[in-house]
Design a protein around this motif. Structure first.
Motif, mmCIF file in Angstrom:
data_model
loop_
_atom_site.group_PDB
_atom_site.id
_atom_site.type_symbol
_atom_site.label_atom_id
_atom_site.label_comp_id
_atom_site.label_asym_id
_atom_site.label_seq_id
_atom_site.Cartn_x
_atom_site.Cartn_y
_atom_site.Cartn_z
ATOM 1 N N ILE A 62 0.882 -1.163 0.000
ATOM 2 C CA ILE A 62 0.000 0.000 0.000
ATOM 3 C C ILE A 62 0.917 1.210 0.000
ATOM 4 C CG2 ILE A 62 -1.748 1.341 1.223
ATOM 5 C CD1 ILE A 62 -2.682 -1.208 2.568
ATOM 6 N N LYS A 106 -1.401 7.731 -0.832
ATOM 7 C CA LYS A 106 -2.453 8.169 -1.754
ATOM 8 C C LYS A 106 -3.058 7.006 -2.542
ATOM 9 C CE LYS A 106 -0.547 12.816 -2.326
ATOM 10 N NZ LYS A 106 -0.098 13.860 -3.294
ATOM 11 N N GLY A 107 -2.557 5.787 -2.319
ATOM 12 C CA GLY A 107 -3.118 4.639 -3.006
ATOM 13 C C GLY A 107 -4.413 4.185 -2.373
ATOM 14 N N LYS A 108 -5.284 3.626 -3.176
ATOM 15 C CA LYS A 108 -6.557 3.106 -2.677
ATOM 16 C C LYS A 108 -6.684 1.622 -2.984
ATOM 17 C CE LYS A 108 -9.355 7.323 -2.680
ATOM 18 N NZ LYS A 108 -10.648 7.923 -3.083
ATOM 19 N N THR A 146 -1.637 -3.793 -3.751
ATOM 20 C CA THR A 146 -1.150 -4.380 -4.999
ATOM 21 C C THR A 146 -0.150 -5.486 -4.700
ATOM 22 O OG1 THR A 146 0.618 -2.732 -5.190
ATOM 23 C CG2 THR A 146 -1.483 -2.257 -6.280
ATOM 24 N N VAL A 148 -3.856 -6.056 -8.673
ATOM 25 C CA VAL A 148 -4.585 -5.419 -7.585
ATOM 26 C C VAL A 148 -5.273 -6.506 -6.767
ATOM 27 C CG1 VAL A 148 -6.463 -3.853 -6.966
ATOM 28 C CG2 VAL A 148 -4.929 -3.273 -8.858
ATOM 29 N N GLU A 177 -9.209 -3.312 -3.500
ATOM 30 C CA GLU A 177 -9.389 -1.871 -3.530
ATOM 31 C C GLU A 177 -10.175 -1.441 -2.297
ATOM 32 O OE1 GLU A 177 -9.423 -0.729 -8.228
ATOM 33 O OE2 GLU A 177 -11.323 -1.413 -7.348
ATOM 34 N N ARG A 193 -9.856 0.053 4.178
ATOM 35 C CA ARG A 193 -8.399 -0.008 4.311
ATOM 36 C C ARG A 193 -7.988 -0.673 5.619
ATOM 37 N NH1 ARG A 193 -4.600 5.209 3.199
ATOM 38 N NH2 ARG A 193 -5.730 6.073 4.993
#
Length: 328
Positions: A263, A266-268, A271, A280, A283, A290
């Motif tokens: 992670i 700013k990632g959502k 991966t 991915v 999400e 999260r």
């Protein structure tokens, strides 16, 4: 040739046994110091304990305490997650010293440049790693588990020494001067770690390398790492203050490291990088998603007030207002 004297560990026998169980290595097996055993320990460590900074964002204080006993309690006793590079190396070095290895902390400047591989911009002296020696072997080896580099074998400190990581990534060590150093000649050279890909995992042609970091062999001490932890806490521009960073490696049924799940700020999404490419895994559109992903995929347990603590911070997930109005 460098000789590292033996040092006492800040962990005891009971803590060592508990740590070995935590990383999946029963204390009953032979842990006599050797390169093979060091590689096995490192491999188990990076596939069970994540590099992460959730305490900076999901707690009221925002302070990530790297005191070795605090780190031990969080990671081993309470099994709540991981920590940053300083805490991870404090934990690992303490256990290696307890097993009979010799070693100490070093500090490195990470290359901040995302452009062409020949252009570098070495940052502050704020990344830690360790160097070790095996009793009966005068060679010195670099160990770095705190930046998602993914190499498990201790890297022999030798000019042009090349070694593998995972998914085709390779590293090498060279000697080079800091671009701003006023010291001429060999006296001004330090060690430089380089890799054969850019930051997006695009492989360079043969003989092209990107600088990852530069470091000297000057010893640093526990109080230096604890001081750096305090400085990072009070630096709003530091990457670990700006956003959530979580990395952990995965291995196959044979115990070989084959990928890295991540992670990034700013990632959502979580991966997964393997030799097959980037996938991915999950999400997330809000903090509930999260926080659940942190627990499910990394084993990180956030406190009950985590959502309230991160609210209003730059690292909080920004929910699209249109989605909120539509109830999606």
């Amino acid at each position: 040739m460098l000789k590292i004297n033996p040092s006492s560990s800040y962990y005891n026998d009971e803590q060592l046994s508990a740590y070995l169980l935590r990383v999946g290595l029963p204390s009953a097996i032979d842990h006599k110091p050797s390169l093979d055993n060091a590689e096995t320990l490192i491999r188990h460590h990076i596939t069970t304990i994540p590099f992460e900074n959730t305490e900076m964002h999901y707690t009221a204080s925002g302070f990530l305490d790297c005191d070795p006993q605090v780190v031990y309690t969080r990671i081993v006793e309470d099994n709540e997650g991981g920590t940053n590079c300083h805490g991870l190396h404090l934990l690992l070095l303490g256990m290696l010293l307890k097993l009979g290895y010799r070693g100490y902390f070093i500090m490195a400047r990470v290359n901040q440049m995302r452009g062409p591989p020949e252009v570098i911009n070495l940052g502050n002296l704020d990344h830690s790693a360790i160097v070790i020696q095996v009793p009966g072997n005068d060679e010195t080896y670099l160990v770095d588990i705190g930046m998602g580099l993914g190499f498990t074998q201790p890297a022999r400190l030798a000019v042009d020494f090349e070694f593998d990581a995972f998914a085709g990534k390779r590293y090498r060590l060279i000697r080079a001067r800091h671009p701003e150093s006023p010291v001429a000649g060999e006296e001004g050279e330090d060690w430089r770690l380089q890799m054969n890909t850019d930051l997006d995992w695009n492989f360079y042609p043969d003989s092209i390398w990107r600088t990852v970091m530069q470091f000297s062999m000057q010893p640093f001490f526990m109080k230096d790492l604890l001081n750096l932890t305090w400085l990072v806490h009070h630096n709003p521009d530091h990457i670990l203050r700006k956003g959530l960073v979580v990395m952990m490696f995965i291995k196959n049924e044979k115990g070989v490291v084959i990928g890295q799940q991540t992670i990034m700020p700013k990632g959502k999404a979580v991966t997964l990088r393997t030799a097959a490419g980037l996938e991915v895994l999950r999400e997330f559109g809000d903090e509930d998603d999260r926080i659940a992903a942190l627990k499910d995929l990394f084993g990180i347990k956030c406190p009950a007030d985590a959502k309230a603590c991160i609210s209003g911070r730059p690292s909080a997930i920004k929910v699209d207002e249109t989605e909120m109005k539509n109830g999606t």
